[in-house]
Design a protein around this motif. Structure first.
Motif, PDB file in Angstrom:
ATOM      1  N   LYS A 366      -1.181  -8.346   6.648  1.00 23.12           N
ATOM      2  CA  LYS A 366      -1.231  -7.251   5.667  1.00 23.12           C
ATOM      3  C   LYS A 366      -1.840  -7.769   4.382  1.00 23.12           C
ATOM      4  O   LYS A 366      -1.939  -8.975   4.170  1.00 23.12           O
ATOM      5  CB  LYS A 366       0.182  -6.748   5.373  1.00 23.12           C
ATOM      6  N   THR A 367      -2.220  -6.820   3.513  1.00 22.53           N
ATOM      7  CA  THR A 367      -2.699  -7.198   2.184  1.00 22.53           C
ATOM      8  C   THR A 367      -1.779  -6.511   1.167  1.00 22.53           C
ATOM      9  O   THR A 367      -1.065  -5.556   1.509  1.00 22.53           O
ATOM     10  CB  THR A 367      -4.135  -6.695   1.956  1.00 22.53           C
ATOM     11  N   TYR A 368      -1.805  -7.006  -0.082  1.00 29.84           N
ATOM     12  CA  TYR A 368      -1.018  -6.330  -1.119  1.00 29.84           C
ATOM     13  C   TYR A 368      -1.479  -4.884  -1.226  1.00 29.84           C
ATOM     14  O   TYR A 368      -0.681  -3.983  -1.409  1.00 29.84           O
ATOM     15  CB  TYR A 368      -1.209  -7.029  -2.470  1.00 29.84           C
ATOM     16  N   LYS A 369      -2.790  -4.694  -1.111  1.00 24.85           N
ATOM     17  CA  LYS A 369      -3.322  -3.332  -1.244  1.00 24.85           C
ATOM     18  C   LYS A 369      -2.738  -2.430  -0.161  1.00 24.85           C
ATOM     19  O   LYS A 369      -2.304  -1.309  -0.436  1.00 24.85           O
ATOM     20  CB  LYS A 369      -4.851  -3.372  -1.149  1.00 24.85           C
ATOM     21  N   SER A 370      -2.716  -2.942   1.082  1.00 27.53           N
ATOM     22  CA  SER A 370      -2.217  -2.086   2.166  1.00 27.53           C
ATOM     23  C   SER A 370      -0.751  -1.746   1.942  1.00 27.53           C
ATOM     24  O   SER A 370      -0.305  -0.649   2.256  1.00 27.53           O
ATOM     25  CB  SER A 370      -2.430  -2.757   3.534  1.00 27.53           C
ATOM     26  N   ILE A 371      -0.003  -2.660   1.351  1.00 29.63           N
ATOM     27  CA  ILE A 371       1.413  -2.380   1.087  1.00 29.63           C
ATOM     28  C   ILE A 371       1.548  -1.366  -0.039  1.00 29.63           C
ATOM     29  O   ILE A 371       2.277  -0.388   0.063  1.00 29.63           O
ATOM     30  CB  ILE A 371       2.135  -3.681   0.648  1.00 29.63           C
TER      31      ILE A 371
END
Ligand SMILES: Cc1cc2nc3c(=O)[nH]c(=O)nc-3n(C[C@H](O)[C@H](O)[C@H](O)COP(=O)(O)OP(=O)(O)OC[C@H]3O[C@@H](n4cnc5c(N)ncnc54)[C@H](O)[C@@H]3O)c2cc1C
Length: 394
Positions: A366-371
């Motif tokens: 995951k990425t911070y953006k996706s979270i």
């Protein structure tokens, strides 16, 4: 690939042979560019670092890492001492690998050398002149010219200072020790790396198991007037480590970018710690150093060393791949480190979830953006943050 006139020796000169510099050198040399890496220390050199390497690095450097890493770990422990809570995350593939930086950095540099890069250690870059057609470096061995310069000279290098960009960096202090303990203590910590919160309000402490010793340290993630040496002593006693066979203690800084968006300036591309690209939640800087080294090489190759296009392309690549992530990460960093009561509340409700999310970021799932752009998790966190803030203010 680039025409070499007589007086321009190198297509690219790279200052610094850490992960950012060696990655850039590897990708450029692989494409046939004439690359020189200048390193001020004699190699192999020690680097103050926990040496934790997150799995997502393998997406950029798909080498076989056999024999380079001290160990790899499928689980991570998170302790919050204010709530006395413990969270454990487990994955089927390694989450984090442990390295001694001199070995990791020598390995990455050997890949660059095999690809054709020239390496000169003991070469201190003392000043930089960015000219219209080239870059001139003055070193303790005389002047060296190149078409472009990749600044990979880390937290205390010359390049960010030269450009006046170090004003845009927040320098986070950290203490790291390489500590040899008795078998009884070692066996308490050798199964997984651990992160401890609540020891200092605005940072965390860690134990990373190496082959025959432990990396133990404390870092502040926000500015604070805390005596890190005292915090470190407290941590040892909290861990129940009373007997130390041998220890080496080092203090250093981790720069975090505040608001700079220009990483390509004239014929110079800033990478890694020199650009302050470490993660604002974890201070993990190796993977973004590697990523920025790759992006700098890619910008030069994609834009055919044309100074009119390289900088914008590189700025945009750093923005898309690193800054956007770090901006989202900043939000989480504020939740975790800005206010102890907010963090306590956050850990009570979302401790396991947050640990799982950060684990997924380490592995690259995951990425911070996706979270943060997932309405469920984003709104939950925001909502909770404001409720907690309101309670504190009332
Ligand atoms: C205490 C501590 C613990 C850390 N733990 C972790 C961790 O566990 N995991 C993680 O991912 N990150 C960690 N980090 C962050 C990580 O160490 C850095 O983000 C990473 O090393 C940055 O790589 P780099 O290639 O940009 O710079 P560096 O690795 O610092 O390399 C820069 C190189 O440039 C050379 N140099 C400097 N000036 C000159 C000059 N004038 N001329 C020639 N050469 C020069 C230096 O000698 C050095 O070799 C930690 C940092 C600290 C301080």
């Amino acid at each position: 690939m680039v025409n070499n006139s007589n007086h321009i020796h190198f297509d690219v000169i790279i200052v610094g042979s850490g992960p950012a510099g060696s990655t850039a050198a590897y990708f450029l040399a692989k494409r046939g560019c004439k690359v020189l890496v200048l390193e001020k220390e004699r190699l192999p050199r020690y680097k103050v670092c926990g040496g934790g390497v997150v799995r997502r690095i393998k997406k950029i450097l798909p080498f076989s890492w056999n024999g380079i890493m001290e160990d790899e770990f499928y689980s991570v422990d998170v302790f919050d001492h204010s709530t006395k809570l413990h969270f454990k995350t487990i994955r089927n593939e390694p989450i984090i690998m442990m390295s001694m930086r001199e070995n990791l950095d020598s390995f990455l540099l050997s890949k660059a050398e095999e690809a054709g890069a020239f390496i000169k250690d003991g070469h201190i870059v003392k000043s930089i002149s960015l000219l219209d057609d080239n870059v001139l470096l003055s070193t303790n061995y005389g002047d060296i010219e190149g078409k472009f310069l990749i600044a990979a000279d880390g937290a205390t290098g010359i390049s960010a200072k030269f450009l006046g960009l170090n004003k845009n960096l927040i320098h986070l202090p950290a203490i790291e020790t390489e500590t040899e303990v008795n078998i009884e203590s070692y066996s308490k910590f050798f199964e997984s790396p651990r992160f401890d919160f609540g020891l200092v309000d605005r940072g965390y402490a860690w134990v990373f198991p190496k082959k025959d010793h432990l990396s133990i340290g404390v870092v502040l993630m926000k500015k604070d007037k805390v005596n890190l040496n005292e915090a470190f002593k407290k941590y040892l006693s909290l861990l129940g480590i009373n007997e130390i066979i041998h220890t080496e203690k080092h203090g250093y800084i981790i720069p975090i970018n505040r608001n700079n968006k220009n990483f390509g300036i004239k014929r110079l591309l800033l990478t890694g710690d020199a650009a302050g690209l470490a993660d604002p939640v974890t201070a993990e800087g190796i993977s973004n150093a590697v990523l920025s080294g790759y992006l700098a090489a890619n910008a030069l190759i994609k834009k055919d060393f044309d100074v009119r296009y390289v900088n914008n392309f590189y700025d945009q690549s750093v923005y898309d791949n690193i800054l956007t992530e770090n901006n989202y990460a900043n939000f989480i960093s504020n939740l975790v480190y800005r206010n102890a009561r907010v963090r306590t509340a956050l850990f009570k409700i979302y401790g396991q979830k947050l640990s799982e999310l950060i684990t997924d970021i380490f592995t690259g799932e995951k990425t911070y953006k996706s979270i943060m752009t997932n309405p469920a998790s984003y709104l939950k966190l925001i909502k909770y943050f404001f409720i907690a803030e309101q309670k504190i203010n009332n």
